[in-house]
Design an enzyme around this catalytic site. Sequence first.
Site, PDB file in Angstrom:
ATOM      1  N   THR A 182       0.826  -1.207   0.000  1.00  0.00           N
ATOM      2  CA  THR A 182       0.000   0.000   0.000  1.00  0.00           C
ATOM      3  C   THR A 182       0.859   1.255   0.000  1.00  0.00           C
ATOM      4  O   THR A 182       2.013   1.231   0.458  1.00  0.00           O
ATOM      5  CB  THR A 182      -0.905   0.016   1.247  1.00  0.00           C
ATOM      6  OG1 THR A 182      -1.565   1.275   1.349  1.00  0.00           O
ATOM      7  CG2 THR A 182      -0.095  -0.192   2.518  1.00  0.00           C
ATOM      8  N   ASP A 183       0.295   2.376  -0.468  1.00  0.00           N
ATOM      9  CA  ASP A 183       1.003   3.648  -0.402  1.00  0.00           C
ATOM     10  C   ASP A 183       1.075   4.192   1.020  1.00  0.00           C
ATOM     11  O   ASP A 183       1.864   5.097   1.314  1.00  0.00           O
ATOM     12  CB  ASP A 183       0.360   4.688  -1.325  1.00  0.00           C
ATOM     13  CG  ASP A 183      -1.120   4.949  -1.040  1.00  0.00           C
ATOM     14  OD1 ASP A 183      -1.687   4.332  -0.122  1.00  0.00           O
ATOM     15  OD2 ASP A 183      -1.711   5.770  -1.771  1.00  0.00           O
ATOM     16  N   GLU A 184       0.271   3.635   1.926  1.00  0.00           N
ATOM     17  CA  GLU A 184       0.248   4.148   3.296  1.00  0.00           C
ATOM     18  C   GLU A 184       1.564   3.935   4.037  1.00  0.00           C
ATOM     19  O   GLU A 184       1.823   4.595   5.051  1.00  0.00           O
ATOM     20  CB  GLU A 184      -0.920   3.542   4.071  1.00  0.00           C
ATOM     21  CG  GLU A 184      -2.264   3.917   3.469  1.00  0.00           C
ATOM     22  CD  GLU A 184      -3.443   3.555   4.341  1.00  0.00           C
ATOM     23  OE1 GLU A 184      -3.331   3.711   5.580  1.00  0.00           O
ATOM     24  OE2 GLU A 184      -4.468   3.125   3.800  1.00  0.00           O
ATOM     25  N   TYR A 230      -1.792  -0.441  10.983  1.00  0.00           N
ATOM     26  CA  TYR A 230      -1.930  -1.101   9.681  1.00  0.00           C
ATOM     27  C   TYR A 230      -0.739  -0.815   8.786  1.00  0.00           C
ATOM     28  O   TYR A 230      -0.086  -1.735   8.286  1.00  0.00           O
ATOM     29  CB  TYR A 230      -3.215  -0.657   8.987  1.00  0.00           C
ATOM     30  CG  TYR A 230      -3.214  -0.931   7.500  1.00  0.00           C
ATOM     31  CD1 TYR A 230      -3.073  -2.235   7.015  1.00  0.00           C
ATOM     32  CD2 TYR A 230      -3.324   0.103   6.579  1.00  0.00           C
ATOM     33  CE1 TYR A 230      -3.047  -2.486   5.648  1.00  0.00           C
ATOM     34  CE2 TYR A 230      -3.303  -0.142   5.214  1.00  0.00           C
ATOM     35  CZ  TYR A 230      -3.161  -1.432   4.757  1.00  0.00           C
ATOM     36  OH  TYR A 230      -3.128  -1.685   3.412  1.00  0.00           O
ATOM     37  N   LYS A 265       2.289  -3.325   7.323  1.00  0.00           N
ATOM     38  CA  LYS A 265       2.573  -3.519   5.899  1.00  0.00           C
ATOM     39  C   LYS A 265       4.012  -3.107   5.572  1.00  0.00           C
ATOM     40  O   LYS A 265       4.673  -3.750   4.754  1.00  0.00           O
ATOM     41  CB  LYS A 265       1.585  -2.725   5.047  1.00  0.00           C
ATOM     42  CG  LYS A 265       0.175  -3.296   5.038  1.00  0.00           C
ATOM     43  CD  LYS A 265       0.115  -4.699   4.457  1.00  0.00           C
ATOM     44  CE  LYS A 265       0.357  -4.718   2.962  1.00  0.00           C
ATOM     45  NZ  LYS A 265       0.185  -6.088   2.401  1.00  0.00           N
TER      46      LYS A 265
END
Length: 366
Positions: free
Chosen positions: A130-132, A155, A159
């Site tokens: 993810t870009d997060e 989260y 990741k």
Amino acid sequence: MKLLITGGAGFIGSAVVRQAIAAGHAVVNLDALTYAACLDNVASVADHPEYAFEHADIRDRAALDRIFARHAPDAVMHLAAESHVDRSIDGPGAFVETNVTGTYTLLEAARGYWTEAGRPAHFRFHHISTDEVFGSLGPEGRFTEDTPYDPRSPYSASKAASDHLVRAWFHTYGLPVVLSNCSNNYGPHHFPEKLIPVIILGALAGRPLPIYGDGSNVRDWLYVEDHAEALLLVLSRGAPGESYNIGGENERSNLELVRTLCAILDAKRPKPSGSYADQITFVADRPGHDARYAIDPARIARELGWRPSVTLDEGLERTVQWYLDNEAWWRALQSRQGVGTRLGVGAVSDPHRGTVSGANRRSPEE
């Protein structure tokens, strides 16, 4: 090519399963069938001769070894993950277990299988992230593959940890991996606790449409079928050890997005009076809410020739129509644990009793 796809009954995973079968690949769908999974997502391919389903948890090494031995895949596409930011705030342990320990276990099972097979050069382990993991942007700039990691939630931290594990297995053991980091996905089969379905279904039900803070948080939206196409391209043509950012090039603030959805619903299923936008309400912001995400997809465009094909306005219209046409699908999921309850507002997590939410309001989730 035979693909082992983890999390293939989820939102993005099922889109990859459907598209992989359509492209002529054989698929083994490995899913633990936790709360966000739905086998109806892959019903259209369930009877295909090149499709197989394995009910298993990626933390179960013995099960993974049996599945690798039974199916002998040419590649792994790893999408299985806990992915809900607000749930991670209330219960971070599950995210560490699945996203970190699960990825480690899957990497070791894949490495054992690959080594026993003679380390074939064609094998790939594609880790989808993810870009997060990159943190929060200001009003300018976009995330590239070289952006330093700066996760802000349990989260995104879990990741980020899994991304680092995958890279370590490439550099230490030579496992042929590719990685990709995507922007916010949307489209058909999106689980009902996420922002876009929350707004669509809440509007239809006549409920308030809650927006965190002032709605100025910006996300880059990627249509899920565009993403699935990009993932298969990265798998087949990406260079081992490399990472590819996959973005929709469709930035919009949360408030703008919700207003667009309301306008589409006004046209497709008008209310007796007024607009669905009249139901918009503002609620207390999420803890640590990132201000803006935006992906720079220049590398995948330059090296692999991929660009998103679906504009946000087109994709949102398709998505709204899908939810209008598939009421039986989403109604069946609305009774699942946590759906329709606001999470991530300071809840207390008891490992013996599960998570107890700190409020009982429906809320938008990314």
